[in-house]
Scaffold this motif. Structure first.
Motif, PDB file in Angstrom:
ATOM      1  N   GLY A  13      -2.458 -11.769   5.159  1.00 58.85           N
ATOM      2  CA  GLY A  13      -1.537 -10.810   5.752  1.00 58.85           C
ATOM      3  C   GLY A  13      -1.906  -9.384   5.407  1.00 58.85           C
ATOM      4  N   PHE A  14      -1.168  -8.452   5.977  1.00 58.77           N
ATOM      5  CA  PHE A  14      -1.354  -7.024   5.707  1.00 58.77           C
ATOM      6  C   PHE A  14       0.001  -6.417   5.373  1.00 58.77           C
ATOM      7  CE2 PHE A  14      -4.995  -8.105   8.277  1.00 58.77           C
ATOM      8  CZ  PHE A  14      -6.030  -7.337   7.762  1.00 58.77           C
ATOM      9  N   GLY A  15       0.122  -5.815   4.189  1.00 60.70           N
ATOM     10  CA  GLY A  15       1.364  -5.163   3.802  1.00 60.70           C
ATOM     11  C   GLY A  15       2.536  -6.126   3.821  1.00 60.70           C
ATOM     12  N   ALA A  16       3.668  -5.627   4.334  1.00 59.21           N
ATOM     13  CA  ALA A  16       4.878  -6.446   4.378  1.00 59.21           C
ATOM     14  C   ALA A  16       5.035  -7.178   5.701  1.00 59.21           C
ATOM     15  CB  ALA A  16       6.097  -5.555   4.133  1.00 59.21           C
ATOM     16  N   ASP A  22      -1.961 -17.920   9.356  1.00 63.55           N
ATOM     17  CA  ASP A  22      -0.771 -18.569   8.795  1.00 63.55           C
ATOM     18  C   ASP A  22      -1.007 -20.064   8.596  1.00 63.55           C
ATOM     19  OD1 ASP A  22       1.759 -19.163   7.971  1.00 63.55           O
ATOM     20  OD2 ASP A  22       2.783 -18.529   9.798  1.00 63.55           O
ATOM     21  N   GLY A  23      -1.344 -20.446   7.358  1.00 61.45           N
ATOM     22  CA  GLY A  23      -1.462 -21.859   7.007  1.00 61.45           C
ATOM     23  C   GLY A  23      -2.564 -22.597   7.735  1.00 61.45           C
ATOM     24  N   LYS A  44      -9.284 -15.760  14.275  1.00 66.14           N
ATOM     25  CA  LYS A  44     -10.537 -16.506  14.086  1.00 66.14           C
ATOM     26  C   LYS A  44     -11.485 -15.777  13.121  1.00 66.14           C
ATOM     27  CE  LYS A  44     -11.979 -16.258  18.339  1.00 66.14           C
ATOM     28  NZ  LYS A  44     -11.084 -15.212  18.848  1.00 66.14           N
ATOM     29  N   THR A  45     -11.718 -14.496  13.390  1.00 70.03           N
ATOM     30  CA  THR A  45     -12.705 -13.753  12.601  1.00 70.03           C
ATOM     31  C   THR A  45     -12.236 -13.572  11.158  1.00 70.03           C
ATOM     32  OG1 THR A  45     -13.560 -12.613  14.551  1.00 70.03           O
ATOM     33  CG2 THR A  45     -13.960 -11.575  12.421  1.00 70.03           C
ATOM     34  N   LEU A  46     -10.945 -13.265  10.953  1.00 67.78           N
ATOM     35  CA  LEU A  46     -10.431 -13.112   9.582  1.00 67.78           C
ATOM     36  C   LEU A  46     -10.590 -14.412   8.797  1.00 67.78           C
ATOM     37  CD1 LEU A  46      -7.173 -10.974   9.878  1.00 67.78           C
ATOM     38  CD2 LEU A  46      -9.284 -10.357   8.718  1.00 67.78           C
ATOM     39  N   GLU A  57     -10.186  -4.145   3.216  1.00 67.13           N
ATOM     40  CA  GLU A  57      -9.624  -3.812   1.910  1.00 67.13           C
ATOM     41  C   GLU A  57      -8.122  -4.046   1.859  1.00 67.13           C
ATOM     42  OE1 GLU A  57      -9.831   0.145  -0.668  1.00 67.13           O
ATOM     43  OE2 GLU A  57     -11.762  -0.370   0.226  1.00 67.13           O
ATOM     44  N   ALA A  58      -7.431  -3.786   2.959  1.00 62.36           N
ATOM     45  CA  ALA A  58      -5.969  -3.911   2.957  1.00 62.36           C
ATOM     46  C   ALA A  58      -5.487  -5.347   3.122  1.00 62.36           C
ATOM     47  CB  ALA A  58      -5.384  -3.046   4.070  1.00 62.36           C
ATOM     48  N   ALA A  59      -6.403  -6.269   3.418  1.00 60.76           N
ATOM     49  CA  ALA A  59      -5.996  -7.657   3.660  1.00 60.76           C
ATOM     50  C   ALA A  59      -5.565  -8.330   2.364  1.00 60.76           C
ATOM     51  CB  ALA A  59      -7.139  -8.430   4.304  1.00 60.76           C
ATOM     52  N   GLN A  60      -4.546  -9.172   2.453  1.00 59.26           N
ATOM     53  CA  GLN A  60      -4.029  -9.907   1.294  1.00 59.26           C
ATOM     54  C   GLN A  60      -4.256 -11.408   1.501  1.00 59.26           C
ATOM     55  OE1 GLN A  60       0.025  -8.929   1.850  1.00 59.26           O
ATOM     56  NE2 GLN A  60      -0.166  -6.797   1.200  1.00 59.26           N
ATOM     57  N   LEU A  61      -4.984 -12.030   0.577  1.00 54.98           N
ATOM     58  CA  LEU A  61      -5.123 -13.489   0.581  1.00 54.98           C
ATOM     59  C   LEU A  61      -3.894 -14.058  -0.103  1.00 54.98           C
ATOM     60  CD1 LEU A  61      -8.891 -14.067  -0.219  1.00 54.98           C
ATOM     61  CD2 LEU A  61      -7.624 -15.192   1.595  1.00 54.98           C
TER      62      LEU A  61
END
Length: 589
Positions: A13-16, A22-23, A44-46, A57-61
């Motif tokens: 995800g990104f931020g809030a 998703d799963g 797909k690419t992410l 950089e802003a992506a959250q695993l």
């Protein structure tokens, strides 16, 4: 059998904001090809970038795991140190990126960039690395591997740069190849050969492939298993045979419905009359001088030779051919951006019955009028729209340059054009990066239409778009052509797109037109071996109708290997001859 790669409940995800992946869960078996299918923005690419840990950089695993087995002990890639990941990237796992111009260094020659992989991961000497790279360049379709080795990325076409990216990813023979839309920018003959190459390397080395694509024809020719993603979730998965023959989810069925295909034609159509011409290219040849580097003598490259084309008013002439065939050069000459060699000329007829206007012999006032009447839609909307200009400024700038209307008039016209292309005028305050690829292409079309042109030159306007967005853009172009009585010079490498939009098709190869006819005649009764190769190379979303690689290789190969009637050596190509009304073929008498 243990999976080579296993992704389990991956969430990004990104931020809030809600998660964009998703799963997601799927696995890739050794030596198999898994196709990851979906539209732009489906995640797909992410998902694939998370495997190599090269997310923005802003992506959250937020959760999940990515386990990689391979020849070494199984590891969770998300838990490795950066040093350990560097040993895996480019060696055990390689990735082909969709946009090669962003992925290749503009300061280094292509050969050195590809050879760097071998020097870093195989400790190979310069001479051996160069020999290996040249062999790989030849296999991915470079006609002159030595020239490709010496070239910088900006000296090559989009398709040529993509070939270099494919060579870079495959040169180290990885255990897992992640191919993110690897053939989007390639012409169909090269696409067929590259897909065949990936399959050959897969069988030789036992590597597995994750193929990210929106082209169901490519899936039918390549995949063992299919995972369909929509809005960050997996909506359908299974074997390729099951998913392609009987899609169970409505989204998968929608992708099938939007896939462009060459229609099956029962009979040829009549030739298009050329009694009302808006653009006339006569004997156009264009030669460029290419620097060779060092003290070597510059080389001359003939991009197009003795091209004769006529665009009929209110009709669409499509120019089809592989990357580097001279299509875009012809378009640039037609617009006056390049001057043809002596002996060639381009004539523009603004209205029926007008005297011809020589495009390369105009006064300043005539050129200004011509630029209002002839506009271009470029292949890459992200590059053609300034990232620092809001949409309103980008759309009103052409009218401001030509002194059309008041500020309020220009804004109203921009809003009207946005509505024409299916966008909301409320979007005018945004910057281009806030739009998807399909929306940016709509903005490019809207910008070209603000001057009320009579001729639109479209240079691969749908090549980078997924099938459903491509379908929307083609609908839009057809609707605008009929509504505004526009004439199109439409450049493409996709015959399925051309079959739908064109009134006449000219097939180019190596700078010359080899066949020209209305689309139904061309597809029903192709004569030239290269045209037959283009048709044979068009992938179909049918697992029982694979691409005939032998026919493609024969037609796309050297002219010395063609049947006697079409064969030639060097630049002494036979003449274009009319074999039936409106059907021209380059052949011996």
């Amino acid at each position: 059998m243990t999976p080579l790669l296993e992704i389990d409940t991956l969430t990004i995800g990104f931020g809030a904001a809600p998660p964009v992946v998703d799963g997601v869960s799927f696995s890739v078996m050794p030596g198999k090809t898994l196709a990851l299918v979906g539209e732009s923005g489906s995640g797909k690419t992410l998902t694939c970038r998370s495997v190599l840990r090269i997310l923005p950089e802003a992506a959250q695993l937020r959760s999940g795991s990515v386990h990689f087995a391979g020849t070494a002990a199984p590891v969770n890639l998300l838990g490795l140190s950066e040093r350990e990941m560097r040993r895996i990237r480019g060696d055990r796992i390689s990735m082909i990126f969709q946009e090669p111009m962003r992925s290749l260094s503009p300061l280094h020659r292509l050969g050195n960039q590809v050879a760097e992989v071998l020097r870093l991961h195989r400790d190979m000497g310069r001479a051996e690395a160069k020999r290996t790279v040249l062999e790989k360049f030849e296999r991915v379709g470079f006609a002159d591997p030595e020239r490709a080795w010496r070239s910088y990325p900006f000296e090559m076409s989009g398709g040529m740069r993509q070939r270099a990216m494919i060579a870079m990813a495959m040169v180290a023979k990885p255990e897992l190849l992640i191919a993110d839309e690897p053939t989007t920018a390639l012409d169909v003959t090269t696409q067929a050969q590259v897909l065949g190459l990936i399959n050959t390397l897969r069988s030789e080395t036992g590597m597995a492939v994750i193929l990210v694509t929106h082209d169901l024809g490519v899936v039918a020719n390549m995949a063992d298993d299919v995972v369909v993603m929509n809005k960050g979730r997996v909506v359908e998965s299974g074997s390729a045979a099951e998913v392609l023959s009987a899609p169970a989810h409505g989204y998968t069925a929608k992708l099938f419905a939007a896939a462009p295909m060459i229609p099956e034609v029962a009979k040829p159509s009549r030739a298009l009359p050329h009694d009302d011409v808006i653009l006339d290219l006569k004997n156009v040849t264009k030669t460029f001088t290419m620097r060779a580097g060092g003290w070597r003598k510059p080389t001359l490259v003939t991009a197009c030779r003795d091209v004769n084309l006529q665009v009929s008013r209110g009709k669409t002439l499509a120019v089809v051919g592989e990357s580097g065939s001279g299509k875009t050069t012809c378009a640039r000459v037609a617009l006056g951006a390049e001057r043809p060699d002596p002996g060639g000329e381009v004539l523009f007829y603004a209205d029926t019955g007008d005297a011809p206007l020589p495009v390369h012999g105009m006064s300043a006032a005539e050129r200004s009028r011509f630029q209002r009447q002839a506009q271009m839609v470029f292949q890459d909307p992200y590059s053609s729209l300034s990232p620092r200009m809001r949409v309103q400024d980008a759309l009103t700038e052409p009218m401001e340059i030509h002194g059309i209307g008041t500020r309020a008039d220009r804004r109203d016209k921009a809003a009207e054009m946005l509505r024409w292309v299916g966008l909301n005028p409320d979007m005018m305050a945004r910057f281009p990066h806030a739009f998807s690829g399909g929306q940016r292409q709509r903005l490019s079309i809207a910008r070209a239409l603000t001057l009320d042109p009579k001729l639109l030159i479209c240079d691969e306007p749908t090549s980078a778009l997924d099938v459903s967005v491509q379908d929307q853009i083609l609908n839009l172009l057809e609707e605008i052509r009929d509504r505004a009585a526009l004439s199109y010079l439409f450049i493409s490498h996709d015959l399925a797109v051309v079959a739908r939009i064109a009134d006449e098709v000219a097939v180019m190869r190596a700078g010359v037109i080899v066949e020209q006819a209305p689309p139904r005649t061309l597809f029903y009764n192709p004569q030239h071996p290269y045209t037959k190769a283009l048709i044979a190379a068009q992938p179909e979303p049918d697992i029982n109708r694979p691409i005939d690689l032998e026919l493609v290789a024969r037609g796309a190969g050297a002219p010395t290997g063609w049947p006697e009637m079409f064969r030639f050596d060097g630049i002494t190509a036979p003449m274009l001859r009319e074999i039936e009304p409106g059907h021209l073929v380059r052949c011996h008498a």
